[in-house]
Structure formats: structure tokens, C-alpha cells
Design an enzyme around this catalytic site. Sequence first.
Site, short mmCIF file in Angstrom:
data_model
loop_
_atom_site.label_atom_id
_atom_site.label_comp_id
_atom_site.label_asym_id
_atom_site.label_seq_id
_atom_site.Cartn_x
_atom_site.Cartn_y
_atom_site.Cartn_z
N ARG A 15 24.54 68.91 78.68
CA ARG A 15 23.11 68.71 78.53
C ARG A 15 22.60 67.67 79.53
O ARG A 15 23.37 66.97 80.17
CB ARG A 15 22.80 68.27 77.09
CG ARG A 15 22.98 69.36 76.06
CD ARG A 15 22.82 68.83 74.64
NE ARG A 15 23.90 67.94 74.25
CZ ARG A 15 23.99 67.33 73.07
NH1 ARG A 15 23.03 67.50 72.17
NH2 ARG A 15 25.01 66.55 72.78
N LYS A 75 23.54 61.71 75.34
CA LYS A 75 24.56 61.07 74.50
C LYS A 75 24.58 59.56 74.72
O LYS A 75 24.06 59.04 75.69
CB LYS A 75 25.94 61.66 74.79
CG LYS A 75 26.12 63.08 74.29
CD LYS A 75 25.80 63.22 72.80
CE LYS A 75 26.79 62.50 71.90
NZ LYS A 75 26.41 62.61 70.46
N TYR A 94 20.39 59.30 72.28
CA TYR A 94 21.12 59.19 71.02
C TYR A 94 22.09 58.02 71.13
O TYR A 94 22.76 57.86 72.16
CB TYR A 94 21.91 60.48 70.73
CG TYR A 94 21.08 61.65 70.30
CD1 TYR A 94 20.34 61.61 69.12
CD2 TYR A 94 21.03 62.82 71.07
CE1 TYR A 94 19.58 62.71 68.72
CE2 TYR A 94 20.26 63.90 70.68
CZ TYR A 94 19.54 63.84 69.51
OH TYR A 94 18.78 64.90 69.12
N HIS A 96 23.78 56.50 67.73
CA HIS A 96 24.73 56.60 66.60
C HIS A 96 25.62 55.35 66.54
O HIS A 96 26.85 55.43 66.63
CB HIS A 96 25.58 57.87 66.73
CG HIS A 96 24.80 59.14 66.70
ND1 HIS A 96 24.14 59.59 65.57
CD2 HIS A 96 24.54 60.06 67.67
CE1 HIS A 96 23.53 60.74 65.84
NE2 HIS A 96 23.74 61.03 67.11
N GLU A 118 17.88 59.23 67.16
CA GLU A 118 18.19 59.64 65.79
C GLU A 118 17.49 58.80 64.72
O GLU A 118 17.53 59.16 63.54
CB GLU A 118 19.70 59.66 65.53
CG GLU A 118 20.36 58.29 65.42
CD GLU A 118 20.78 57.71 66.76
OE1 GLU A 118 21.49 56.69 66.75
OE2 GLU A 118 20.41 58.29 67.81
N ALA A 268 28.69 65.65 60.49
CA ALA A 268 28.30 64.25 60.37
C ALA A 268 29.20 63.33 61.19
O ALA A 268 29.10 62.11 61.06
CB ALA A 268 28.33 63.83 58.90
N ASP A 270 29.21 62.28 64.18
CA ASP A 270 28.53 61.28 65.01
C ASP A 270 28.26 59.99 64.24
O ASP A 270 28.15 58.92 64.82
CB ASP A 270 27.21 61.82 65.56
CG ASP A 270 27.39 62.62 66.84
OD1 ASP A 270 28.22 62.22 67.67
OD2 ASP A 270 26.70 63.63 67.01
#
Length: 370
Positions: A15, A75, A94, A96, A118, A268, A270
Site C-alpha cells: 500500500r 503502516k 496507523y 497501534h 485508528e 485484532a 495489530d
Amino acid sequence: MLIGVPKEIKNHEYRVGMVPSSVRECIHHGHTVLVETNAGIGVSATDDDYVAAGAEIVGSAAEIFARAEMVIKVKEPQAGERKMLREGQILFTYLHLAPDPEQTKDLVDSGAVCIAYETVTDVNGGLPLLAPMSQVAGRMSIQAGAHCLEKAQGGSGVLLAGVPGVLPAKVVILGGGVVGENAAYMAVGMGADVTILDRNVDTMRSLVRRFGQAIKTEYSTALAVEQEVLAADLVIGAVLVPGTAAPKLISRELVGRMKPGSVLVDVAIDQGGCFETSKATTHAEPTYVVDGIVHYCVANMPGGVAKTSTLALTNATLPYAVEIANKGWQEAMRTNNEIKLGANVINGHVCYDGVASAFEMDLVDVDSLL
């Protein structure tokens, strides 16, 4: 604002943070965009496409991080990227952080302004930048699980849909949110026997309205989870507590009692995973086996369908990116509470409760930094 888009370097991550149309939109608003060479190649966006949109192509991630005022990624920054972040630089991606102490420490030490996709939260409590990837991951979880059930992949050799005279596979989905609903969409479409467990009665009512008698719903208790998991061929972990580590719903002991060759898909992962036996895997080596149970725990699952994922993600992130670039991060957070809720680490301070709680760190109110 000078915006930078580096090439993603996580394992099998294809991505990209901005597509050419996103670049054009930012330039339309008076900003400058740097794109690392070949950053979009995984989604069939060439350097020429970015140049045509008005971007400047640069030769390395180091130049992106050195020059850009805001770095837009997909990411979480890897260790080498984190070393290049600088004080006051905006990172929009993101993150996380709750299950990742090393990343959290590095971001705090960097002094950067780190806004996590997120945890951007709308007025209804929805997660508009997580939802597109949750939709993709939910749908992919059934594809991946069906493949893992094949005998050659270590599974029990069960076909998800069954055939006339042979029962379909039993699919149990833990969590009826965006991931769970999209997993159910695929599982029902493939003809599986689908049960969804959740603790929100309104969520279950909504699922029944959508799927009717094609699914079963059950209130999630420890006993219900145990009974359903022991009967399952495929279990999808689809629970989410925004910004915090996922709860462990299936213990190692329970895994040991499951039917041999059953499959666990932990969407889940991540956020640390919702199975006690979960550990993050990659697209290169997506599965491992514990007590005869196949585990699929790929941490960047949507990266496997990079083109669809990137388009869905950038459609959602672009308006926020433009607003941050137009106003600067402080004014954007003053005037848009959704963006303010995305603040995880700012100028060396942890600003999101779930992250601070995970590592027993001091929580600093975002407003005090504005």
C-alpha cells in the site's frame, strides 16, 4: 505545507499513503508533495503518474523524512524510519501503539506530532479511518480462513460451504463490529454456518436485520465463547477496544481442546491479538500451528489486496490530511475534535489514554499542548 510520502517497507506491504489523485488534491490546496521513487508501484501508480499529478519524486526515504513537514504513511514507522523523525514533524499513519512499547518509546523520544488513523473518532464514536481497513480485513479473514482449512495448509480438510449431503463449516466470529459484520458477509456468501458473538444487543439486532436467518447471534460470555469455539471449524477474532490492547478471549488451554485442524484468524493482531496463542505473522509466513490448531495472524492483512485497500484508505484519510495541511496540526485539533482524538504522541508526551495506560506512562491532555 511540504508533505512527504515514503515507500512502505514492512514485509509484503504494497500500500501507499497517497495515490496520485490525493497528491493532486493537496497541490490544489496550495501544498507541495514529495513522493519516494516507486512508492506507488504496488498499487500500479508509477512515478510518472505522480509527476503528472504534480508531485516531486525523490530518491530515498531519508530525503522524505529530512524535508517533509508532514509524513503520510500506511503502516507504523519501522525502527529505521523512527530514527529519522524529528521534533515538530507531523506523522499521520496507523500506529497501534498499545501493544508496541519500542515504537511508543521511539515516538516519544522523537518529539514528533504523531496522529494515529485508528483513533480518529467521529461524533458517533465511529472510527472513520479504521473502518475501510476493517472492512477489507473482515472480508479477507474468511478467504484466508477457508484456505487454511485445506488439508495441504495444515487444516482439517473442510470446505467452508460444504456440498449437498455434507454439512458446511461452522464459522464463529468473536465481535460484531465492522470486522465481524464484513466477515459474516463473506462467510454467509460462501454458504458457511455462521455464529456471531457480541455483548452489544443493539449490534446483534443490527446484524439480524442485515442477515436475517442466515446467521445466528449469541451474547458473549466466557461459557458461550468456550462452547462455540470448541464446535468451530474456523474462528475469526474481530474484537476491538479503540487504542488499547485487545482482550484475550481464547486461552491457551481452550486452544488445546479445539478440534484438530481448526483455524484461528486473529484480525485484532495489530492491537496485540485476542487469542492467548497469537503472535504477529507476515504475508511471507502467514501461519503457524499450536496444539494442532492453525493460526493466521498477519498484522497487515489488507496489504495483500493493496490496490483496493489503498483506494479505500486514501478516500478516507485525504480530507483529514488536507485539513491538517491547511491549518497546521494545532489549529486542526482546536477546530476538529476528530483529529484531536487521533493525537497519540505529541512533542514527547503521550496523549492517548489507552497508550498511557498500557505502559503506565503519564497522560498529557492534548489541549495543554495547543
